[in-house]
Design a protein around this motif. Sequence first.
Motif, short mmCIF file in Angstrom:
data_model
loop_
_atom_site.label_atom_id
_atom_site.label_comp_id
_atom_site.label_asym_id
_atom_site.label_seq_id
_atom_site.Cartn_x
_atom_site.Cartn_y
_atom_site.Cartn_z
N PHE A 11 -56.73 28.63 4.25
CA PHE A 11 -56.71 28.52 5.72
C PHE A 11 -57.91 27.71 6.22
O PHE A 11 -57.77 26.82 7.08
CB PHE A 11 -56.71 29.92 6.34
N LEU A 12 -59.10 28.01 5.68
CA LEU A 12 -60.30 27.28 6.12
C LEU A 12 -60.22 25.80 5.77
O LEU A 12 -60.59 24.94 6.57
CB LEU A 12 -61.55 27.90 5.48
N HIS A 13 -59.74 25.52 4.56
CA HIS A 13 -59.64 24.12 4.15
C HIS A 13 -58.59 23.36 4.97
O HIS A 13 -58.76 22.18 5.26
CB HIS A 13 -59.30 24.03 2.66
N GLN A 14 -57.51 24.03 5.33
CA GLN A 14 -56.46 23.35 6.08
C GLN A 14 -56.85 23.07 7.53
O GLN A 14 -56.27 22.20 8.16
CB GLN A 14 -55.16 24.15 6.01
N ILE A 15 -57.82 23.82 8.03
CA ILE A 15 -58.37 23.49 9.35
C ILE A 15 -59.01 22.10 9.28
O ILE A 15 -58.91 21.30 10.21
CB ILE A 15 -59.41 24.54 9.80
N ARG A 16 -59.63 21.82 8.15
CA ARG A 16 -60.31 20.54 7.97
C ARG A 16 -59.33 19.43 7.58
O ARG A 16 -59.35 18.33 8.15
CB ARG A 16 -61.40 20.68 6.91
N PHE A 17 -58.48 19.70 6.58
CA PHE A 17 -57.63 18.64 6.03
C PHE A 17 -56.25 18.58 6.70
O PHE A 17 -55.50 17.62 6.46
CB PHE A 17 -57.45 18.85 4.52
N GLU A 18 -55.89 19.61 7.43
CA GLU A 18 -54.60 19.70 8.11
C GLU A 18 -53.46 19.52 7.10
O GLU A 18 -53.48 20.11 6.03
CB GLU A 18 -54.53 18.68 9.25
N ASP A 19 -52.48 18.69 7.42
CA ASP A 19 -51.31 18.53 6.54
C ASP A 19 -51.60 17.70 5.29
O ASP A 19 -50.72 17.54 4.44
CB ASP A 19 -50.16 17.87 7.32
N ASN A 20 -52.82 17.18 5.19
CA ASN A 20 -53.16 16.41 3.99
C ASN A 20 -53.39 17.31 2.77
O ASN A 20 -53.43 16.84 1.64
CB ASN A 20 -54.42 15.57 4.24
N LEU A 21 -53.59 18.60 3.02
CA LEU A 21 -53.70 19.58 1.94
C LEU A 21 -52.48 20.50 2.01
O LEU A 21 -52.28 21.20 2.99
CB LEU A 21 -54.98 20.40 2.08
N ARG A 22 -51.68 20.46 0.98
CA ARG A 22 -50.46 21.26 0.95
C ARG A 22 -50.49 22.20 -0.26
O ARG A 22 -50.59 21.74 -1.40
CB ARG A 22 -49.23 20.35 0.88
N VAL A 23 -50.43 23.48 0.02
CA VAL A 23 -50.50 24.49 -1.04
C VAL A 23 -49.24 25.34 -1.00
O VAL A 23 -48.92 25.94 0.03
CB VAL A 23 -51.75 25.39 -0.89
N ASP A 24 -48.54 25.36 -2.10
CA ASP A 24 -47.30 26.13 -2.21
C ASP A 24 -47.54 27.29 -3.20
O ASP A 24 -47.81 27.07 -4.38
CB ASP A 24 -46.17 25.23 -2.72
N ILE A 25 -47.46 28.52 -2.69
CA ILE A 25 -47.69 29.71 -3.52
C ILE A 25 -46.38 30.45 -3.70
O ILE A 25 -45.78 30.92 -2.73
CB ILE A 25 -48.76 30.62 -2.91
N GLN A 26 -45.94 30.56 -4.94
CA GLN A 26 -44.68 31.25 -5.26
C GLN A 26 -44.98 32.35 -6.28
O GLN A 26 -44.75 32.20 -7.48
CB GLN A 26 -43.65 30.27 -5.82
N LEU A 27 -45.52 33.46 -5.80
CA LEU A 27 -45.90 34.56 -6.69
C LEU A 27 -45.35 35.88 -6.17
O LEU A 27 -45.39 36.15 -4.96
CB LEU A 27 -47.42 34.66 -6.80
N ALA A 28 -44.85 36.70 -7.09
CA ALA A 28 -44.40 38.04 -6.73
C ALA A 28 -45.62 38.95 -6.62
O ALA A 28 -46.50 38.93 -7.48
CB ALA A 28 -43.43 38.58 -7.79
N GLU A 29 -45.68 39.75 -5.59
CA GLU A 29 -46.83 40.63 -5.36
C GLU A 29 -46.60 41.96 -6.07
O GLU A 29 -46.35 43.00 -5.47
CB GLU A 29 -47.06 40.82 -3.87
N ASP A 30 -46.71 41.94 -7.39
CA ASP A 30 -46.53 43.13 -8.22
C ASP A 30 -47.88 43.81 -8.40
O ASP A 30 -48.82 43.22 -8.92
CB ASP A 30 -45.95 42.72 -9.58
N GLU A 31 -47.98 45.10 -8.00
CA GLU A 31 -49.25 45.81 -8.08
C GLU A 31 -49.72 46.01 -9.52
O GLU A 31 -50.89 46.27 -9.77
CB GLU A 31 -49.11 47.19 -7.40
#
Length: 338
Positions: free
Chosen positions: A223-243
């Motif tokens: 979130f902090l980095h995207q404030i600076r880079f906006e759409d130039n930084l694209r992060v796709d997270i595809q993880l199951a939240e298994d405890e």
Amino acid sequence: MSELGINLGLAMLIMFSISPQSFFSLEGLSKIWDDVLYSFVLCLGLGYGNGTLNCILDKHYSWIDFPVKRLIYNVVVLLLYSFLFSLITVYVFINIRFREEASGLTLSEYISFTYMPLAIAAVITIFITSRGFLMGWRQSVIEAEQLKRAQIASQYESLKNQINPHFLFNSLNALTNLVYEDQDQAARFIRKLSEIYRYVLDTQDKEVISLREEVAFVHSCIFLHQIRFEDNLRVDIQLAEDENLMIPPLSLQMLVENAIKHNEISGEQPLHICIKSTDGQIEVTNNLQRKRQGENSLGLGLQNIKARYEHLSGSPIEITEDQKSFTVKLPLLKFSAT
């Protein structure tokens, strides 16, 4: 040759303790040479055989991971081998030296001749077992100290990434603009920044953390980095939240920070980071567009992650690079956070 010399010396010592007077005359020495040979074969077979079996057990049952099971296996396997080897050796030597008398011996009588070799084997087993336990304990202390250092290095590296002048300048500059443009977003920015520091402090004494908590932390960093880079930084997270799935703290964040730190990010060259799970691993991939004059790096982040995984699971991390992408695969761990 040194092993042969040691075992020959032991054989001579055993025979001297049994019949010392035989060593002070040529006639006595001529009578006991075959007994010395018998003792030499026993010492060599028991010492080498027990040592080999101990090495095999080392590969399958570590003193650190299976202390009770290893102790039982050491005693049972080494003593059983010692008994069988002694019995076979006794049988062969008696039938060579006393061929006529041997025909009338029973199994129980053969077994009675193994008592002294078994006593020697018991001493060897105690020595090997004690040495193995002490070496395992020493190794566990060394690994614990290495992990402690790795954790300290990880915390330092993460804090350095977050509080270095460039990061603070960029964060405060972005925050200044947000205060005037979007006060709600500015308040969220401050919350995310505080969450980053809180997470680093909360995990400083933990070897592993749940994947869900690590992913939440990574979202705050992104979130902090995207404030600076906006759409130039694209992060796709595809993880199951298994405890039940665990990961060393700050490991995902380090990989994301490395990708941002060492690659060009602009409208013409956006940076894509993909984080997903595949076959019990977390795969972190970014398109490769290295900075021409980037910051110098000693690879401390990756070395730190490697060291922690070697200590926690023995499973190596996988690093692959081609002309277009850079990928790191982290094994997922399945045990409770400490």
